[in-house]
Design an enzyme around this catalytic site. Structure first.
Site, PDB file in Angstrom:
ATOM      1  CB  SER A 406       1.544   0.684  -6.380  1.00  0.00           C
ATOM      2  OG  SER A 406       1.139   0.489  -5.064  1.00  0.00           O
ATOM      3  CG  HIS A 427       5.880   3.171  -4.279  1.00  0.00           C
ATOM      4  ND1 HIS A 427       6.548   2.281  -5.080  1.00  0.00           N
ATOM      5  CD2 HIS A 427       4.801   2.500  -3.800  1.00  0.00           C
ATOM      6  CE1 HIS A 427       5.907   1.124  -5.091  1.00  0.00           C
ATOM      7  NE2 HIS A 427       4.845   1.230  -4.318  1.00  0.00           N
ATOM      8  CD  GLU A 439      10.081   2.663  -6.692  1.00  0.00           C
ATOM      9  OE1 GLU A 439      10.747   1.950  -7.456  1.00  0.00           O
ATOM     10  OE2 GLU A 439       8.833   2.746  -6.792  1.00  0.00           O
ATOM     11  CG  ASN A 477       5.582  -2.268  -7.925  1.00  0.00           C
ATOM     12  OD1 ASN A 477       6.194  -3.183  -7.386  1.00  0.00           O
ATOM     13  ND2 ASN A 477       4.711  -1.523  -7.285  1.00  0.00           N
TER      14      ASN A 477
HETATM   15  P1  NAI Z   1      -6.076  -0.461   2.020  1.00  0.00           P
HETATM   16  O1  NAI Z   1      -7.313  -0.806   1.322  1.00  0.00           O
HETATM   17  O2  NAI Z   1      -5.520  -1.428   3.026  1.00  0.00           O
HETATM   18  O3  NAI Z   1      -6.241   0.938   2.762  1.00  0.00           O
HETATM   19  C1  NAI Z   1      -6.818   2.060   2.175  1.00  0.00           C
HETATM   20  C2  NAI Z   1      -7.545   2.816   3.279  1.00  0.00           C
HETATM   21  O4  NAI Z   1      -7.899   4.096   2.795  1.00  0.00           O
HETATM   22  C3  NAI Z   1      -8.840   2.137   3.719  1.00  0.00           C
HETATM   23  O5  NAI Z   1      -8.777   1.917   5.100  1.00  0.00           O
HETATM   24  C4  NAI Z   1      -9.933   3.143   3.347  1.00  0.00           C
HETATM   25  O6  NAI Z   1     -10.968   3.165   4.285  1.00  0.00           O
HETATM   26  C5  NAI Z   1      -9.134   4.434   3.357  1.00  0.00           C
HETATM   27  N1  NAI Z   1      -9.749   5.465   2.527  1.00  0.00           N
HETATM   28  C6  NAI Z   1     -10.257   5.350   1.275  1.00  0.00           C
HETATM   29  N2  NAI Z   1     -10.689   6.541   0.837  1.00  0.00           N
HETATM   30  C7  NAI Z   1     -10.465   7.435   1.817  1.00  0.00           C
HETATM   31  C8  NAI Z   1     -10.687   8.837   1.962  1.00  0.00           C
HETATM   32  N3  NAI Z   1     -11.252   9.527   0.990  1.00  0.00           N
HETATM   33  N4  NAI Z   1     -10.313   9.416   3.115  1.00  0.00           N
HETATM   34  C9  NAI Z   1      -9.745   8.711   4.102  1.00  0.00           C
HETATM   35  N5  NAI Z   1      -9.502   7.385   4.022  1.00  0.00           N
HETATM   36  C10 NAI Z   1      -9.859   6.764   2.883  1.00  0.00           C
HETATM   37  O7  NAI Z   1      -5.023  -0.163   0.879  1.00  0.00           O
HETATM   38  P2  NAI Z   1      -3.432  -0.170   0.987  1.00  0.00           P
HETATM   39  O8  NAI Z   1      -2.923  -1.510   0.621  1.00  0.00           O
HETATM   40  O9  NAI Z   1      -3.019   0.433   2.264  1.00  0.00           O
HETATM   41  O10 NAI Z   1      -3.040   0.792  -0.216  1.00  0.00           O
HETATM   42  C11 NAI Z   1      -3.126   2.191  -0.114  1.00  0.00           C
HETATM   43  C12 NAI Z   1      -2.301   2.819  -1.213  1.00  0.00           C
HETATM   44  O11 NAI Z   1      -0.945   2.386  -1.071  1.00  0.00           O
HETATM   45  C13 NAI Z   1      -2.708   2.433  -2.615  1.00  0.00           C
HETATM   46  O12 NAI Z   1      -2.515   3.523  -3.464  1.00  0.00           O
HETATM   47  C14 NAI Z   1      -1.751   1.311  -2.957  1.00  0.00           C
HETATM   48  O13 NAI Z   1      -1.530   1.162  -4.328  1.00  0.00           O
HETATM   49  C15 NAI Z   1      -0.503   1.808  -2.275  1.00  0.00           C
HETATM   50  N6  NAI Z   1       0.476   0.768  -1.962  1.00  0.00           N
HETATM   51  C16 NAI Z   1       0.090  -0.453  -1.474  1.00  0.00           C
HETATM   52  C17 NAI Z   1       1.040  -1.408  -1.175  1.00  0.00           C
HETATM   53  C18 NAI Z   1       0.649  -2.730  -0.588  1.00  0.00           C
HETATM   54  O14 NAI Z   1       1.475  -3.649  -0.591  1.00  0.00           O
HETATM   55  N7  NAI Z   1      -0.566  -2.898  -0.093  1.00  0.00           N
HETATM   56  C19 NAI Z   1       2.483  -1.154  -1.402  1.00  0.00           C
HETATM   57  C20 NAI Z   1       2.777   0.172  -1.826  1.00  0.00           C
HETATM   58  C21 NAI Z   1       1.797   1.085  -2.124  1.00  0.00           C
END
Ligand code: NAI
Ligand code: 3HC
Length: 683
Positions: A406, A427, A439, A477
């Protein structure tokens, strides 16, 4: 210049063909040609009937929107349509593709309509802030009935040829590959018959439906001028003689056409299509094939991202770090699909087919054969670099490596690989299977074909993609940030969360800054140490006020998630204000706009001057599709043009002291203000 309209006489039938790519819009040359063809039909005794058809991918998809706002060129569409209808010889429309707007109105002026099974018919003018202004609101209720006409005009959604045939809007379904032959045969059966003119038919159906329909859709139509105007015209079809109804339609059409809402919505129609174009990259650049996708992380975003590809029929391998997280992620995907199936969006066998395309895995090595790999792990540079370093060893040559970050620096992420040209940001917005915006973040080294492939993939999965450069928060953002900062300061100065949110909702946003915080989670990015209280957010989080998920955030929530103002929050705000020595005062709604929305425009202007966005209209597309900015206000930069850059600048300058030293006024904004110039092209 050769006319886009050609004619041919086949055995007494005049075949009138339009060839005006890409969508046979009814521009001046088409209208002139059709007018001449009707003269030929009337004046040549050897001709007994006519068929109007189109070459290319579609029947007339409407008036030529690029002509709107310019001086009208005769024959005007309503005149032409009246002429077609008045013909003493039978005229049949042969419809394929999409008969939309003025296109359907042309078909309604024909005496009979034949269509292929795949054709779609509709009046989407309302989506451009307009109404069918060439007799559509008067003829459609006479042909298809008041109920369907009201629904089609007010929502703009098209109907299938099958449905059109059921209601009498289509008289015969032709063979998919035999449209012209079937239309000619149909026309032949009408030779010598008196033309059936839509204007002479009685209006069918129950007019009471119009009010019921308006009431049912009040929430959806809120803020928009066009739906009510469309319904008023359909009501006029019931209540007035045809010619009076047409006069009313014209009057309402003109009001909408010269209003700001339609200008805004037409701006967005073209902005969305323009966004797909990448400056400096040839449109025909060779793309990389994307037949298999990898997603890393099955959390909130990873699961939603995977769903996009499964729905497009593209196999996905999803990788997690632990079995329970993987099972949970896959379970959520299945649950979402089952819920959609229960609502009738998918058939159960479609759900199984999509789930069949998904391969869950615990090893990154399983991504070795993927053409595109999207990382959606925790928002942490070290974790992301570790993943990209591994991908560099695992991914096949030429694979596209994308991060869903993000805020993080995509260029730095790319340094973890030896192939920065293959790296970019994708994104997605949450929920990633629903939100239309993507994005596409272009790194300093991202190869042109990688960028172009990402844009094409986005289109394939139904996203509206916008190219953004690397900076903190990219386009969307980054612009959100000054809004959040100022909204918070206003709370210290005496505004309430409810007042600020109301100003934003009245403006047309789906929610205000504090409703958004409560929904997303006040605790996002919080250090998770309840003893360390440095700002209001820390104080809220320390008290378990994490947002809707804990039943309290900036608001208190009841069991139905209905918000109410919180005394506890007010106490926290008062304490912080007292500590900072900030005097409370009455804050006007106008000041809230100047303090929270004007800084967004300023940030948008900075984004433009830094080259982070390719064009102002791209910023508008980001805000419409990513954050629910009201489309009838055309996005922040179009809205700024309506307000006037000079007014925005003056508004910002009033509050420079409040904005503080970190606030930077955009030079571009100052230039536009001085020159009374615009950010976007006039629509
Ligand atoms: P989340 O915490 O829900 O999911 C992340 C997942 O990645 C977890 O299930 C974790 O176990 C897994 N993970 C971590 N390290 C890993 C690895 N080395 N190998 C495999 N799996 C791994 O986080 P979320 O919200 O899905 O965010 C993920 C990315 O998306 C971040 O970079 C965030 O900034 C971005 N993002 C999030 C948004 C949101 O509204 N939540 C919107 C747009 C982007
Ligand atoms: N006028 C001018 N240009 C149009 C146009 C129109 N009505 N419809 C589409 N175009 C252009 C697009 O801008 C695009 O141009 P670009 O290639 O330079 O970007 C090109 O045609 C192809 O359009 P799409 O990329 O949208 O092609 P798709 O195949 O995805 O979709 C479509 C085709 C469904 C016909 C879609 O273009 C569409 O919905 N068009 C608008 C239809 C519409 O709103 N009609 C009503 C017009 S208002 C009217 O008729 C008023 C009358 O009642 C008086």
């Amino acid at each position: 210049m050769t006319s886009p309209i050609s004619t041919e006489i086949r055995d007494g039938i005049l075949i009138i063909t339009s060839n005006n790519p890409p969508v046979n819009a009814l521009g001046a040359a088409v209208r002139v040609g059709l007018d001449a063809a009707i003269t030929e039909l009337e004046s040549n005794d050897a001709i007994q009937a006519a068929v109007i058809r189109c070459e290319g991918r579609t029947f007339f998809a409407g008036a030529d929107i690029t002509e709107f706002g310019k001086p009208p060129v005769e024959p005007l569409l309503p005149q032409l349509i009246d002429r077609i209808e008045a013909s003493a010889k039978p005229v049949v429309a042969a419809i394929h593709g999409t008969a939309l707007g003025g296109g359907l109105e042309t078909a309604l002026a024909c005496h009979w309509r034949v269509a292929v099974p795949s054709a779609k018919l509709g009046v989407p003018e309302v989506k451009l802030g307009l109404l069918p202004g060439a007799g559509g609101t008067q003829r459609l209720p006479r042909v298809a009935g008041v109920e369907l006409a009201a629904e089609m005009c007010a929502t703009g959604n098209p109907i299938s040829a099958k449905k059109a045939a059921e209601v009498g809007l289509v008289d015969q379904i032709a063979g998919e590959d035999r449209l012209l032959d079937d239309a000619i045969a149909f026309a032949r059966t009408k030779i010598g018959t008196a033309p059936r003119r839509s204007r002479d038919l009685p209006v069918k159906g129950d007019p009471a439906f119009i009010d019921t329909f308006a009431a049912q859709n009040a929430k959806k139509f809120k803020g928009f001028d066009a739906p009510a105007a469309n319904l008023a015209c359909v009501r006029a079809a019931v209540e007035k003689p045809f010619d009076d109804g047409i006069a009313f339609e014209r009057q309402e059409f003109m009001k909408l056409m010269f209003g700001s809402q339609s200008a805004a919505m037409r701006h967005i129609f073209f902005a969305e299509r323009q966004a797909a174009k990448i400056d400096g990259i040839a449109e025909d650049i060779a793309l990389r094939p994307v037949a298999k996708v990898g997603v890393i992380g099955a959390g909130t975003m990873g699961g939603g991202i995977a769903m996009n590809f499964l729905q497009a029929g593209i196999p996905v391998t999803i990788v997690e770090q632990a079995q329970d997280a993987l099972d949970r992620g896959v379970g959520v995907i299945r649950k979402n699909y089952d819920a959609s199936a229960a609502k009738g969006r998918f058939k159960p066998e479609q759900v199984e087919a999509m789930m069949g395309l998904l391969t869950p895995s615990l090893t990154l090595e399983d991504l070795a054969d993927c053409d595109l790999i999207i990382e959606a792990v925790f928002e942490n540079m070290d974790v992301k670099k570790d993943v990209f370093g591994k991908l560099d060893r695992i991914a096949k040559p030429g694979a596209i490596l994308a991060s869903n970050t993000s805020y993080l620096d995509v260029n730095e992420i790319a340094t973890a690989t030896g192939r920065a040209g293959d790296v970019l940001g994708l994104h997605f917005f949450s929920p990633a299977n629903v939100m239309k915006l993507l994005e596409v973040v272009r790194g300093a080294e991202t190869a042109p074909d990688v960028l172009a492939t990402a844009m094409a993939v986005a289109k394939k999965i139904g996203k509206v993609a916008v190219v953004a450069g690397v900076c903190d928060g990219f386009i969307g953002n980054r612009m959100l940030k000054p809004r959040q900062i100022e909204a918070m300061k206003l709370l210290m100065e005496g505004a309430t969360p409810a007042q600020i949110d109301k100003v934003h909702v009245d403006f047309g946003m789906p929610m205000g800054p504090f409703q958004m915080s409560d929904l997303a989670g006040v605790d996002i990015g919080w250090h998770r140490d309840p003893s360390r209280i440095e700002n209001v957010r820390d104080a809220l989080c320390a008290k378990g006020r994490w947002g809707q998920k804990t039943g309290k955030g900036f608001y208190d929530y009841d069991e139905n998630r209905r918000p109410s103002p919180s005394a506890e929050v007010q106490e926290i705000l008062d304490a912080f204000a007292a500590q900072a020595g900030t005097a409370k005062r009455e804050i006007s709604d106008a000041e809230i706009i100047e303090r929270t929305i004007y800084p967004m425009v300023n940030e948008g202007a900075l984004i433009l001057e830094e080259g982070i966005a390719q064009r102002a209209s791209d910023i508008d597309v980001v805000w419409i599709y990513g954050y629910g900015w009201p489309v009838y206000r055309g996005g922040p930069m179009f809205w700024a043009d309506l307000e006037g850059a000079d007014k925005i600048l003056a508004g910002l300058e009033k509050h420079l002291a409040a904005f503080g030293p970190e606030f930077r006024l955009s030079t571009l904004l100052k230039d536009k203000a001085a020159a009374k110039g615009r950010f976007t092209r006039p629509a």
